[in-house]
Structure formats: structure tokens, C-alpha cells
Design a protein around this motif. Structure first.
Motif, mmCIF file in Angstrom:
data_model
loop_
_atom_site.group_PDB
_atom_site.id
_atom_site.type_symbol
_atom_site.label_atom_id
_atom_site.label_comp_id
_atom_site.label_asym_id
_atom_site.label_seq_id
_atom_site.Cartn_x
_atom_site.Cartn_y
_atom_site.Cartn_z
ATOM 1 N N SER A 106 0.840 -1.192 0.000
ATOM 2 C CA SER A 106 0.000 0.000 0.000
ATOM 3 C C SER A 106 0.876 1.243 0.000
ATOM 4 N N VAL A 107 0.306 2.333 -0.458
ATOM 5 C CA VAL A 107 1.004 3.621 -0.413
ATOM 6 C C VAL A 107 1.316 3.991 1.032
ATOM 7 N N LYS A 108 0.392 3.736 1.936
ATOM 8 C CA LYS A 108 0.588 4.069 3.346
ATOM 9 C C LYS A 108 1.815 3.374 3.915
ATOM 10 N N ARG A 109 1.979 2.094 3.633
ATOM 11 C CA ARG A 109 3.119 1.353 4.167
ATOM 12 C C ARG A 109 4.413 1.794 3.490
ATOM 13 N N ALA A 110 4.357 2.044 2.201
ATOM 14 C CA ALA A 110 5.547 2.527 1.505
ATOM 15 C C ALA A 110 5.991 3.871 2.074
ATOM 16 N N ARG A 111 5.044 4.756 2.304
ATOM 17 C CA ARG A 111 5.370 6.074 2.849
ATOM 18 C C ARG A 111 5.984 5.965 4.242
ATOM 19 N N ALA A 112 5.398 5.110 5.073
ATOM 20 C CA ALA A 112 5.897 4.953 6.442
ATOM 21 C C ALA A 112 7.312 4.366 6.444
ATOM 22 N N LEU A 113 7.551 3.377 5.599
ATOM 23 C CA LEU A 113 8.879 2.772 5.562
ATOM 24 C C LEU A 113 9.897 3.754 4.988
ATOM 25 N N ASN A 114 9.520 4.504 3.981
ATOM 26 C CA ASN A 114 10.417 5.505 3.408
ATOM 27 C C ASN A 114 10.835 6.518 4.471
ATOM 28 N N THR A 115 9.881 6.978 5.265
ATOM 29 C CA THR A 115 10.185 7.932 6.337
ATOM 30 C C THR A 115 11.120 7.310 7.369
ATOM 31 N N ALA A 116 10.867 6.057 7.705
ATOM 32 C CA ALA A 116 11.682 5.370 8.710
ATOM 33 C C ALA A 116 13.107 5.135 8.241
ATOM 34 N N CYS A 117 13.317 5.129 6.936
ATOM 35 C CA CYS A 117 14.640 4.810 6.386
ATOM 36 C C CYS A 117 15.490 6.044 6.108
ATOM 37 N N GLN A 129 4.197 -6.442 -2.927
ATOM 38 C CA GLN A 129 3.469 -7.709 -2.817
ATOM 39 C C GLN A 129 2.139 -7.614 -3.554
ATOM 40 N N VAL A 130 1.873 -8.606 -4.383
ATOM 41 C CA VAL A 130 0.663 -8.640 -5.206
ATOM 42 C C VAL A 130 -0.194 -9.833 -4.788
ATOM 43 N N ASN A 131 -1.471 -9.592 -4.608
ATOM 44 C CA ASN A 131 -2.413 -10.658 -4.240
ATOM 45 C C ASN A 131 -2.999 -11.239 -5.526
ATOM 46 N N THR A 132 -2.329 -12.239 -6.057
ATOM 47 C CA THR A 132 -2.748 -12.822 -7.333
ATOM 48 C C THR A 132 -3.990 -13.689 -7.201
ATOM 49 N N SER A 133 -4.243 -14.200 -5.998
ATOM 50 C CA SER A 133 -5.361 -15.136 -5.812
ATOM 51 C C SER A 133 -6.644 -14.447 -5.358
ATOM 52 N N GLN A 134 -6.560 -13.138 -5.079
ATOM 53 C CA GLN A 134 -7.726 -12.350 -4.649
ATOM 54 C C GLN A 134 -8.345 -12.897 -3.363
ATOM 55 N N GLU A 135 -7.525 -13.495 -2.514
ATOM 56 C CA GLU A 135 -8.004 -14.001 -1.227
ATOM 57 C C GLU A 135 -8.022 -12.864 -0.214
ATOM 58 N N GLU A 136 -9.154 -12.682 0.463
ATOM 59 C CA GLU A 136 -9.301 -11.554 1.372
ATOM 60 C C GLU A 136 -8.377 -11.642 2.577
ATOM 61 N N ASN A 137 -8.016 -12.844 2.982
ATOM 62 C CA ASN A 137 -7.179 -13.012 4.166
ATOM 63 C C ASN A 137 -5.690 -12.988 3.840
ATOM 64 N N LYS A 138 -5.339 -12.645 2.623
ATOM 65 C CA LYS A 138 -3.940 -12.653 2.202
ATOM 66 C C LYS A 138 -3.492 -11.237 1.871
ATOM 67 N N GLY A 139 -2.267 -10.900 2.283
ATOM 68 C CA GLY A 139 -1.734 -9.584 1.983
ATOM 69 C C GLY A 139 -1.441 -9.421 0.504
ATOM 70 N N GLY A 140 -1.237 -8.184 0.101
ATOM 71 C CA GLY A 140 -0.902 -7.904 -1.292
ATOM 72 C C GLY A 140 -1.883 -6.959 -1.939
ATOM 73 N N PRO A 142 -4.060 -5.529 -5.163
ATOM 74 C CA PRO A 142 -4.652 -6.135 -6.357
ATOM 75 C C PRO A 142 -3.778 -5.925 -7.589
ATOM 76 N N VAL A 143 -3.836 -6.861 -8.498
ATOM 77 C CA VAL A 143 -3.016 -6.793 -9.710
ATOM 78 C C VAL A 143 -3.208 -5.464 -10.435
ATOM 79 N N ALA A 144 -4.443 -5.004 -10.521
ATOM 80 C CA ALA A 144 -4.746 -3.784 -11.262
ATOM 81 C C ALA A 144 -4.134 -2.534 -10.639
ATOM 82 N N GLU A 145 -3.740 -2.608 -9.365
ATOM 83 C CA GLU A 145 -3.191 -1.438 -8.673
ATOM 84 C C GLU A 145 -1.679 -1.505 -8.508
ATOM 85 N N ALA A 146 -1.070 -2.556 -9.012
ATOM 86 C CA ALA A 146 0.367 -2.748 -8.805
ATOM 87 C C ALA A 146 1.190 -1.652 -9.473
ATOM 88 N N GLU A 147 0.829 -1.262 -10.676
ATOM 89 C CA GLU A 147 1.606 -0.235 -11.370
ATOM 90 C C GLU A 147 1.578 1.083 -10.608
#
Length: 235
Positions: A106-117, A129-140, A142-147
Motif C-alpha cells: 500500500s502507499v501508506k506502508r511505503a510512505r511509512a517505511l520511506n520515512t523510517a529509512c 506484494q501482489v495478491n494474485t489469488s484475490q483471497e481476502e485473508n492474504k496480503g498484497g 490487487p493486480v490492477a493497482e500494482a503499477e
């Protein structure tokens, strides 16, 4: 310890034998990277693998990673492969030999890690991380938002280095050849490498399917139980 070393040598041999030469649009590597997943394993087990040359290790739990990084050699390349919490980014970034975070979704996690670094001397490698299986209980993401997320890291996170994409395939697809999750990731990796104008790595495959993942273009595989044996339950 001897069992761990034998298992590691066998796994490395399988990595070398299973890897298919990259076709088009993939990062050219001589050999895929093996990340030995050492979560819940004692320091002695990691040292046994280290003693015969293994340097990349993966951890799921922040506190374990912090403690092990203090006890083991500083030339180990640690991969954080657990779910990233924004309030833990500062502690994670303080691990001096943290080599990569493979779970930016997510943008939120990327932003937080960037600040921490901000204090780190060089940008930290990350995988989206991309959720290829579209499972709700799995991180990642969606494919359409990866770019969109990849572009955010490239444009707005100077302390992060976009190394590639990562996925955890679904259990349902784990026995299928070819694996639909791996097929989807291989296409996404090729498309985004072309669109973004940079070669992206592909982290996918674990103990039960890493050999197939390598044939599908993985450049980074995460193998735990095949090396260290079955994990004890986390308490």
C-alpha cells in the motif's frame, strides 16, 4: 546441524537445476537468489546454514529479526517477509543489515517505511506484494493497482529501491502445473518491466513449489521447511 547443511546443499542444487534461462523482459541473473526462511528457528540453525555460505535469510516476525540480527554476523542479508505494520517501520529500519522488505502492499506502508529509512546510508530494497489469488485473508495489492504503487515508490520514496514484485500463491493453485498465480505474476513482471523501463525481479515460490516457480521466471525463492525442517508453532 548436519541435516540442515545437507538440506541446504540439496536445495541449492535444485535451484540451479530448476532455473530456466530468462526469456524476454526478465532480469538476467546467473542464478536465482535463495532466501532461507528461518522464522521460529534458533540462532544455531541459522549459523549452521551460514557456515556453508548461505547469506540471505527471511524472517516473518519483527522481534525475532531484531534479536537474531544482533546475535549473528552483520554480513547476513535479512529479508522481512511478514506483514508490515506502519507502527513497526522505525524498528525494522533500524536493523543495519536489513536487505529487503518483501511485503509492501500500500502507499501508506511505503510512505511509512520511506520515512523510517531516512537515516539509512543507501535506499532499502523492497518488493511490492501482489495478491494474485484475490483471497481476502492474504496480503498484497490487487493486480490492477500494482503499477500505481510501483510508480509511487519510484517517484515519491527516495529511501526505497524498487527491486521487484512478490506473491504468495494460493493453496488451491499450489498443485497445478502451470500455476495460474505464477503465470499471472510472470506476465505482470514482464509488462511492468517494460512500462516502467526497468528490470523487476520476481519473488515467488516456497518449499513445496519453488522449483516450478523458478521455471516460471522467479529470481528470488523463499524456502524454509525444506532446509530447516517443520516449524514449531508460534507461541
Amino acid at each position: 546441524m548436519a541435516d540442515i547443511q545437507r538440506n541446504l546443499r540439496d536445495t541449492l542444487a535444485c535451484v540451479e537445476q530448476s532455473q530456466t534461462a530468462p526469456q524476454t523482459g526478465l532480469l538476467c541473473v546467473l542464478q536465482a537468489r535463495l532466501v532461507a526462511v528461518s522464522k521460529t528457528k534458533p540462532v544455531g540453525s541459522i549459523q549452521a546454514a551460514y557456515d556453508i555460505g548461505q547469506r540471505h535469510f527471511g524472517e516473518n516476525y519483527l522481534q525475532e529479526l531484531v534479536e537474531k540480527s544482533r546475535q549473528l554476523s552483520q554480513d547476513i542479508c535479512w529479508h522481512y517477509i511478514g506483514q508490515l505494520q506502519t507502527n513497526k517501520c522505525k524498528a525494522l529500519a533500524e536493523v543495519p543489515n536489513l536487505w529487503a522488505v518483501e511485503t509492501i502492499d500500500s502507499v501508506k506502508r511505503a510512505r511509512a517505511l520511506n520515512t523510517a529509512c531516512q537515516h539509512r546510508p543507501t535506499p532499502l530494497n523492497i518488493f511490492v506484494q501482489v495478491n494474485t489469488s484475490q483471497e481476502e485473508n492474504k496480503g498484497g495489492i490487487p493486480v490492477a493497482e500494482a503499477e500505481t504503487l510501483c510508480r509511487y515508490v519510484l517517484d515519491d520514496c527516495p529511501q526505497l529501491h524498487l527491486l521487484g514484485l512478490m506473491t504468495i500463491g494460493s493453496v488451491e493453485h499450489s498443485g497445478r502445473i502451470p500455476n495460474p498465480d505464477f503465470q499471472l505474476m510472470a506476465k505482470l513482471q514482464a509488462d511492468l518491466s517494460r512500462t516502467l523501463g526497468r528490470d523487476l525481479e520476481l519473488s515467488m515460490g516456497m518449499s513445496h513449489d519453488y522449483q516450478h516457480a523458478l521455471k516460471m521466471g522467479a529470481t528470488n525463492v523463499r524456502v524454509g521447511s525444506s532446509i530447516f525442517g517443520a516449524r514449531a508453532p508460534k507461541v
